[in-house]
Design a protein around this motif. Structure first.
Motif, PDB file in Angstrom:
ATOM      1  N   UNK A 284       0.996  -1.180   0.076  1.00 25.72           N
ATOM      2  CA  UNK A 284      -0.013   0.078   0.138  1.00 25.72           C
ATOM      3  C   UNK A 284       0.749   1.276  -0.020  1.00 25.72           C
ATOM      4  N   UNK A 285       1.979   1.276   0.709  1.00 20.05           N
ATOM      5  CA  UNK A 285       2.824   2.393   0.869  1.00 20.05           C
ATOM      6  C   UNK A 285       3.553   2.667  -0.464  1.00 20.05           C
ATOM      7  N   UNK A 286       4.033   1.401  -1.271  1.00 17.06           N
ATOM      8  CA  UNK A 286       4.629   1.785  -2.670  1.00 17.06           C
ATOM      9  C   UNK A 286       3.467   2.340  -3.574  1.00 17.06           C
ATOM     10  N   UNK A 287       2.256   1.827  -3.472  1.00 15.57           N
ATOM     11  CA  UNK A 287       1.229   2.132  -4.470  1.00 15.57           C
ATOM     12  C   UNK A 287       0.984   3.573  -4.212  1.00 15.57           C
ATOM     13  N   UNK A 288       0.851   4.109  -2.913  1.00 15.65           N
ATOM     14  CA  UNK A 288       0.623   5.502  -2.350  1.00 15.65           C
ATOM     15  C   UNK A 288       1.776   6.316  -2.928  1.00 15.65           C
ATOM     16  N   UNK A 289       3.169   5.831  -2.855  1.00 13.12           N
ATOM     17  CA  UNK A 289       4.218   6.522  -3.122  1.00 13.12           C
ATOM     18  C   UNK A 289       4.142   6.994  -4.678  1.00 13.12           C
ATOM     19  N   UNK A 290       4.058   6.088  -5.387  1.00 12.40           N
ATOM     20  CA  UNK A 290       4.151   6.072  -6.694  1.00 12.40           C
ATOM     21  C   UNK A 290       2.932   7.001  -7.363  1.00 12.40           C
ATOM     22  N   UNK A 291       1.601   6.897  -6.805  1.00 15.37           N
ATOM     23  CA  UNK A 291       0.627   7.693  -7.046  1.00 15.37           C
ATOM     24  C   UNK A 291       0.658   8.984  -6.692  1.00 15.37           C
ATOM     25  N   UNK A 292       1.304   9.318  -5.449  1.00  9.55           N
ATOM     26  CA  UNK A 292       1.165  10.648  -5.192  1.00  9.55           C
ATOM     27  C   UNK A 292       2.583  11.464  -4.948  1.00  9.55           C
ATOM     28  N   UNK A 293       3.551  10.787  -5.333  1.00 10.19           N
ATOM     29  CA  UNK A 293       4.832  11.363  -5.037  1.00 10.19           C
ATOM     30  C   UNK A 293       5.083  11.947  -3.568  1.00 10.19           C
ATOM     31  N   UNK A 294       4.479  11.245  -2.608  1.00 15.60           N
ATOM     32  CA  UNK A 294       4.870  11.546  -1.195  1.00 15.60           C
ATOM     33  C   UNK A 294       4.769   9.998  -0.465  1.00 15.60           C
ATOM     34  N   UNK A 295       5.918  10.149   0.356  1.00 15.65           N
ATOM     35  CA  UNK A 295       6.085   9.166   1.352  1.00 15.65           C
ATOM     36  C   UNK A 295       5.311   9.281   2.447  1.00 15.65           C
ATOM     37  N   UNK A 296       4.529   8.230   2.618  1.00 17.99           N
ATOM     38  CA  UNK A 296       3.645   8.309   4.045  1.00 17.99           C
ATOM     39  C   UNK A 296       4.011   7.140   4.878  1.00 17.99           C
ATOM     40  N   UNK A 297       3.457   7.390   5.961  1.00 17.72           N
ATOM     41  CA  UNK A 297       3.616   6.173   6.993  1.00 17.72           C
ATOM     42  C   UNK A 297       2.853   4.935   6.545  1.00 17.72           C
ATOM     43  N   UNK A 298       2.936   3.638   7.067  1.00 17.32           N
ATOM     44  CA  UNK A 298       2.187   2.730   6.484  1.00 17.32           C
ATOM     45  C   UNK A 298       0.709   2.785   7.073  1.00 17.32           C
ATOM     46  N   UNK A 299       0.447   3.450   8.257  1.00 17.30           N
ATOM     47  CA  UNK A 299      -0.835   3.751   8.519  1.00 17.30           C
ATOM     48  C   UNK A 299      -1.455   4.607   7.576  1.00 17.30           C
ATOM     49  N   UNK A 300      -1.049   5.819   7.221  1.00 13.53           N
ATOM     50  CA  UNK A 300      -1.431   6.867   6.342  1.00 13.53           C
ATOM     51  C   UNK A 300      -1.557   6.275   4.913  1.00 13.53           C
ATOM     52  N   UNK A 301      -0.723   5.583   4.522  1.00 13.91           N
ATOM     53  CA  UNK A 301      -0.793   4.740   3.157  1.00 13.91           C
ATOM     54  C   UNK A 301      -1.912   3.730   2.960  1.00 13.91           C
ATOM     55  N   UNK A 302      -2.189   3.150   3.965  1.00 20.36           N
ATOM     56  CA  UNK A 302      -3.234   2.339   4.141  1.00 20.36           C
ATOM     57  C   UNK A 302      -4.843   2.973   4.318  1.00 20.36           C
ATOM     58  N   UNK A 303      -4.537   3.993   4.765  1.00 20.07           N
ATOM     59  CA  UNK A 303      -5.765   4.991   4.881  1.00 20.07           C
ATOM     60  C   UNK A 303      -6.055   5.434   3.224  1.00 20.07           C
ATOM     61  N   UNK A 304      -5.125   5.780   2.678  1.00 21.79           N
ATOM     62  CA  UNK A 304      -5.268   6.203   1.060  1.00 21.79           C
ATOM     63  C   UNK A 304      -5.677   5.125   0.382  1.00 21.79           C
ATOM     64  N   UNK A 305      -4.987   4.121   0.474  1.00 22.02           N
ATOM     65  CA  UNK A 305      -5.235   2.935  -0.279  1.00 22.02           C
ATOM     66  C   UNK A 305      -6.760   2.433   0.082  1.00 22.02           C
TER      67      UNK A 305
END
Length: 103
Positions: free
Chosen positions: A30-51
């Motif tokens: 989820x964190x990888x997907x979020x980083x690629x889609x948003x160009x921002x690095x998020x915590x695992x929890x924040x990335x999961x929220x986004x995903x």
């Protein structure tokens, strides 16, 4: 671009750990997907929220459980429907990662 390629290159190794470290593998995907889609690095929890906002409904319970365990809200248990949904959820996340440009 090097960061993007490096994180995508690590996906096969991550999948190799899925049976032994479900929570961290799903959250990292989820964190990888979020980083690629948003160009921002998020915590695992924040990335999961986004995903979670973008996942099809059939995959949400699995990622939501991984997030809740990570945050200490639930005990780690992967049985029944959760266990059956792990690989399909991981597959969706990997496909979503693959659809992101490496720019």
């Amino acid at each position: 671009m090097d960061l993007r390629r490096a994180i995508v290159a690590g996906v096969p190794r991550l999948l190799g750990d899925l049976d032994h470290d479900i929570r961290n593998v799903l959250l990292t995907l989820a964190r990888i997907w979020t980083t690629l889609a948003t160009d921002s690095i998020r915590s695992k929890g924040a990335a999961a929220d986004w995903a979670l906002e973008r996942l099809p409904s059939e995959h949400r319970a699995v990622l939501a459980h991984a997030r809740a365990v990570y945050l200490g809200e639930e005990k780690e248990r992967w049985d029944g429907e959760l266990r059956a949904g792990v690989r399909p959820c991981a597959g969706f996340l990997v496909d979503a990662i693959g659809r992101q440009p490496l720019r």
